[in-house]
Each structure stands twice: as structure tokens, then as C-alpha cells.
Write an enzyme that holds these catalytic residues in place. Structure first.
Site, short mmCIF file in Angstrom:
data_model
loop_
_atom_site.label_atom_id
_atom_site.label_comp_id
_atom_site.label_asym_id
_atom_site.label_seq_id
_atom_site.Cartn_x
_atom_site.Cartn_y
_atom_site.Cartn_z
N ASP A 1 50.97 37.23 37.38
CA ASP A 1 49.79 37.65 38.14
C ASP A 1 49.61 36.82 39.40
OD1 ASP A 1 49.29 39.51 36.25
OD2 ASP A 1 47.57 38.51 35.35
N TYR B 1 46.01 48.47 35.68
CA TYR B 1 45.77 47.20 34.98
C TYR B 1 44.27 46.96 34.81
CZ TYR B 1 46.23 42.20 33.94
OH TYR B 1 46.17 40.96 33.35
#
Length: 587
Positions: free
Chosen positions: A81, A290
Site C-alpha cells: 500500500d 479496495y
């Protein structure tokens, strides 16, 4: 491309692997010294130097796979991330595996094919992101120092396990404080005077208001009765008429916290249940983006795909297809790349949903679809009316609004009303057509007896909002500003924090309400250091961690300050008398 256990072989001798479960963490206190297996106040504070790492037990096999791949690698591309915690995940794995080779960074916040290709064309040296790692590692060490030491100190002093966490404890304190405020609240009576007027075009109600301060409440019933008797049966006149059209902005896209709040309000879903559903729609069905995001915006590269995404999503919801043609150019409330950090807002993907969705999955998918469409539609418009009627020199106020252009509300339907509905809403719908100076007749007048109400108990929706906006509880402006981006916890961890408080018996649920238990109150009352119960500690940390990210503050200095803080807290607790009352039998 060939899938192997724990990784995928792709062309040009590349391998793609993953860190699901995070793989590496800080070791526990008793792994530094066997004597720490027994909790003793005299051993505190425990301050590792240096901190050691271990493989997470449930992730050992995957770590072995990743470690072996790193040993064979001539170069690594990091694709965790794009943010502080994502950087931390990779760096801890690399340190534990002993990898020191060439490393590049893929910085990606959007998962479209074009965005991924573009990010690969712009790979950067991983060294450019070391300050993010320093901040993330400092945060994890600070949480360890405070959590481990304070939990041990309070538990030993209290004679029973009382865990303390930088996020969990202030969250529990908010619930305990709210419950105690409700219990200590003393309701007081008040009175209002309400009249009903007859106009040639219809009837309407008005509430008496003080002409000086516009208040409407009487503490003395006799005063209210005096006004009612004074105007009873007397003619009135409309002395003020205000009519204006106002626009109601379309809503923003969902981030995880706002999705969890809405699902709790509409369906009674817990934050954890909503997260699990959204995760399944993302991972299993691949029809949502997401979900663990804290952004309510998308970047420019997503815009060309919006129409295809909505076409795909509405294959399951025929009644929504009609609104695709009403989509307008996205506003800055939707598209703002500067406000997309790790991941963009939650929106549908370009893959159509199928009939295999469960009932709850379908509800969440439809909710996200509606929110996405609403965010891309025109503003709603309301006709707002204010009428002031005087009778015998006394003023009565009437307000109402009528929806004259549905705009984004058309796609939301009753769900928009369910969320926006206000308690004690005095607004009237469908007011008669009137004009200033019109004469009206007094149909009836009544004195209404009411009671002041205590604060509401927290629900998961309101608690999530309080956690997200925890800076409002911090007096220092600089610290409050530092907390604005994160609040208490992260979107990905708030649900687990609430679930842990339930599981450990610190809070209980009563329908939608979250209530503190005796055990929860004991913990908060036992913690006599206010900094541990206030979001302010997070504010202080976030302010300095942000400076570390920007290379303006030394991580070692931050940890030194945390050690000093922990030492001071432990000394206070060593000399404190912590009394924990015993719970009644059966509780």
C-alpha cells in the site's frame, strides 16, 4: 504465467508474491528476557534496545517463501500500500529476511490497468520512501512501549487483566463517559405553545417564538398558558413570508468509515460485518474496489471508466439503469488526486455482479452503486418557506420545505430521508399558498409539555463518526489539525477495535446501542493518567509522525520522548491505588 505455492512466476524471470497477514512483527516482552514472563511492576518499564522482530506465527510458511525469493532476487519492486503502514510492512520483511539489494517502489493508489502501467513506467528508488518507514516503525515501537508497559502496570496493581491501548482505551472512554452523562442527566420540563391557523388555501401550524431572542421554550407552564389564553380564538395576520430555493449538494463517495456508518443506520450492520462484506465483494466477487480506504475521492484516471462501472453495476439493479443518462461531469467533491493517498474511494469495478451474491452482499453492493451514482448527479433543489404570523402581538413561526428537483435524491430514494431525518423536526411539508398581510383564523392553540433529553447512547454509526472526528475532542489546534487525516485508528482498524471491546466484555450491545459494561468502567476508572484516555495522545503522536514522514523530525528523538512518557506514567501507576470493584454474580 505459472502459479506456485505462495507466489506466481511471470515472464522475464519475475516472481510476484504477497504479504497477506503482514508476516513480521515486534517480539513480545518475554522474548527479551525469561523473567518478563512473570508480570512484575518492579521490572517496568521494559524498554528494548534494539527492538527485535519475529515472524507472525500464522504467516510463517508465507514468510519462508518470500524470504527464499528475496535471497534469489537481484532486484525487488515494492508494491505494498502506498502509505506509511504499507511501507512498514515491506521494510520489516526485508530486514527479517536480510535483503539489502536493489529496491524500487511502485507507488499506486488506483487499480485501473492504465494506472498500473503508468506507475510501472514511473518506478522510484525505494530509498525515497525511507522516511515513511521511519514514521511507521516509530509508531509501532511507541504503541508497544505504552501498551505493554501500562497494561502490565495496571493489571498487576488491579489484580486482573486490564489491557491499555492508544486507540482502544480512548474509544472505550468515550462510551463510558457518554453512558455516565446519560445516567447523571437530570431531565427538566419545558413548555411550548403551538397554534393551528386556517387560511383560505389550507391550514398550517406555527410555534410561538420570543421576538427578541427567537427562543420558543417556557420553563413556567403558567407563562405558556397565559400566551395560549391571550391568543385563543383571535384573528392573526401573516407579517413575514420568506421563500427561497436552495440547492442540496450531491453526496461524496464512500470511504470505509462512511460506508460502515450508513450500513449501520440503514440495515443495523456492525462495522465489522460491513467490512467483511465489502472485503468479499472486493476479493471474491471482484465487483467493488479496495474497501479499506480513508479517501472519499477518485483520481483523474478513474473518470473515463465511470460509465462502464455503472453499466456493470446496474445489471443487477434494473431500476437504477435509468439514472445513468443523468450522470454529469464529476465535480471536485468527487475527483481530487491530491486527496487520494493509499487508495481511492469505494466504487464499483467494471465487472458485473451476479446472482450469487448473498442478501447482505447485495445490500452493500447496491448501497455503493447508489452512492456512486448520486455523487455524479445534479444537486437536489428545495423550496424553503418561512411564515411569521402575529396574533395579539405574539409571534408564531412556521417553516417548511418542498423538494422541487430531485437531482441525486432520485437514485437514493427513501434511504436519503432515513439518514437525513432529524429528531424533533418542526418543518412542515405541503404548506398552503399564502401571501404577506393575509388574514388567518386561529383554529386552535395548545400548550405542549416536553422534557429535555439526555445525549444519545453511541451506536456503531455514531461511534465510528466520533473516532473519525476525534480531533474535535482535542483542545490544542495544532494537535487537532494533525489528527484530521487519521482520527482514532484507521478505517481498516476501527471495526476490529469495536469488535475487540465487545469480545473482551468492555462493551455490550442493546439493539443498535453500544453500552459500557461494569468491566469497561472499571478499566477506565483504573486508568488515572488522563493522557491515556484522551485522543490527545494520538494527536501528539500524529503531529510528530507527520514531521518524521516529511524528514523534519528525528524518529530516534520521538522514541526517546515516548520512553520518557512511559517511564513517567509507570511511576505514577506504581504509587497509585487502583481499586476495582467486584462484579455482581452472574455479570
Amino acid at each position: 504465467m505459472k502459479r506456485e505455492t505462495g507466489f506466481i512466476h511471470v515472464k522475464n524471470n519475475y516472481a510476484v508474491t504477497w504479504a497477506v497477514g503482514h508476516l513480521v512483527t515486534l517480539v513480545d516482552a518475554d522474548e527479551y528476557d525469561a523473567r518478563f514472563k512473570k508480570w512484575n511492576v518492579d521490572d517496568l518499564p521494559i524498554v528494548p534496545s534494539p527492538f527485535k522482530l519475529k515472524t507472525i506465527a500464522s504467516s510463517r510458511e508465507q514468510f519462508k517463501i518470500v524470504s527464499n525469493l528475496l535471497k534469489q532476487a537481484s532486484e525487488v519492486i515494492v508494491a505494498t500500500d502506498a502509505g506509511r503502514e504499507g511501507q512498514l510492512i515491506y521494510e520489516l520483511i526485508a530486514i527479517k529476511a536480510g535483503y539489502k539489494g536493489a529496491t524500487k517502489r511502485l507507488w499506486l493508489s488506483s487499480m485501473t490497468e492504465d494506472a498500473i502501467k503508468n506507475a510501472f513506467r514511473k518506478l522510484r528508488d525505494n530509498k525515497d520512501f525511507q522516511s515513511l518507514f521511519f514514521a511507521g516503525f516509530a509508531r509501532s515501537q511507541a504503541d508497544w512501549l505504552v501498551g505493554i508497559n501500562v497494561t502490565r502496570a495496571i493489571t498487576v496493581k488491579a489484580g486482573g487483566l486490564l489491557p491499555v491501548g492508544r486507540v482502544q482505551t480512548p474509544t472505550l472512554a468515550m462510551i463510558v463517559n457518554r453512558d455516565e452523562s446519560i445516567e447523571q442527566f437530570q431531565s427538566t420540563p419545558y413548555y411550548e405553545v403551538q397554534a393551528e391557523f386556517t387560511h383560505p388555501n389550507g391550514t398550517y401550524k406555527g410555534k410561538w417564538v420570543n421576538q427578541k431572542d427567537k427562543s420558543s421554550r417556557f420553563e413556567d407552564r403558567e407563562q405558556a398558558k397565559h400566551i395560549a389564553q391571550k391568543v385563543q380564538g383571535q384573528p392573526g395576520q401573516i407579517v413575514k413570508l420568506e421563500q427561497k430555493t436552495t440547492k442540496e449538494q450531491s453526496p461524496q463517495l464512500f470511504d470505509l468509515t462512511s460506508l460502515q456508518r450508513r450500513a449501520n443506520q440503514l440495515f443495523g450492520f456492525t462495522a465489522d460485518h460491513t467490512l467483511k462484506i465489502a472485503q468479499a465483494l472486493y476479493e471474491t466477487h471482484k465487483i467493488l474496489t479496495y474497501p479499506r480506504t480513508d479517501s472519499r475521492y477518485i483520481s483523474d484516471d478513474i473518470v473515463p471508466s465511470l460509465h462502464a462501472r455503472l453499466e456493470a453495476a446496474t445489471q443487477l439493479f434494473d431500476d437504477l439503469r435509468q439514472y445513468i443518462s443523468t450522470i454529469i461531469k464529476p465535480s471536485k467533491r468527487v475527483v481530487n488526486a491530491s486527496k487520494v493517498a493509499d487508495h481511492h474511494a469505494i466504487i464499483p469495478t467494471e465487472k458485473p455482479g451476479t446472482g450469487s451474491l448473498s442478501k447482505d452482499e447485495r445490500l452493500i453492493y447496491e448501497l455503493v452503486t447508489k452512492q456512486t451514482m448520486a455523487a455524479l448527479m445534479e444537486n437536489a433543489e428545495w423550496a424553503n418557506t418561512l411564515i411569521e404570523t402575529t396574533v395579539q402581538g405574539e409571534s408564531f413561526r412556521t417553516s417548511g420545505r418542498v423538494l422541487i428537483k430531485a437531482g441525486w435524491r432520485a437514485v437514493m430514494g427513501k434511504q436519503a430521508d432515513a439518514v437525513d431525518k432529524k429528531e424533533d423536526d418542526d418543518e412542515e411539508d405541503n404548506l398552503p399558498l399564502v401571501s404577506k398581510q393575509d388574514q388567518v383564523a386561529m383554529e386552535s392553540v395548545n400548550v405542549l409539555s416536553k422534557q429535555t433529553k439526555p445525549p444519545h447512547h453511541f451506536t456503531e454509526a455514531s461511534l465510528l463518526s466520533a473516532m473519525e472526528n476525534a480531533e474535535k475532542q482535542v483542545e490544542d489546534d495544532q494537535l487537532a489539525e494533525a489528527m484530521k487525516e487519521r482520527g482514532l485508528g484507521t478505517p481498516a482498524t476501527r471495526a476490529s477495535i469495536i469488535e475487540k471491546l465487545k469480545k473482551d466484555g468492555y462493551i455490550a450491545t442493546d439493539k443498535k446501542k453500544l453500552l459500557s459494561t461494569l468491566k469497561g468502567r472499571q478499566l477506565i476508572n483504573a486508568i488515572q493518567v488522563n493522557a491515556l484516555k484522551s485522543p490527545e495522545l494520538t494527536g501528539i503522536w500524529e503531529h510528530k509522525l507527520k514531521q518524521i514522514e516529511q524528514g523534519q523530525y528525528d524518529a530516534k528523538q520521538f522514541i526517546s520522548e515516548i520512553v520518557s512518557f512511559t517511564t513517567e506514567v509507570i511511576e505514577q501507576l506504581k504509587h497509585a491505588e487502583i481499586l476495582v470493584e467486584q462484579a455482581p454474580r452472574g455479570k
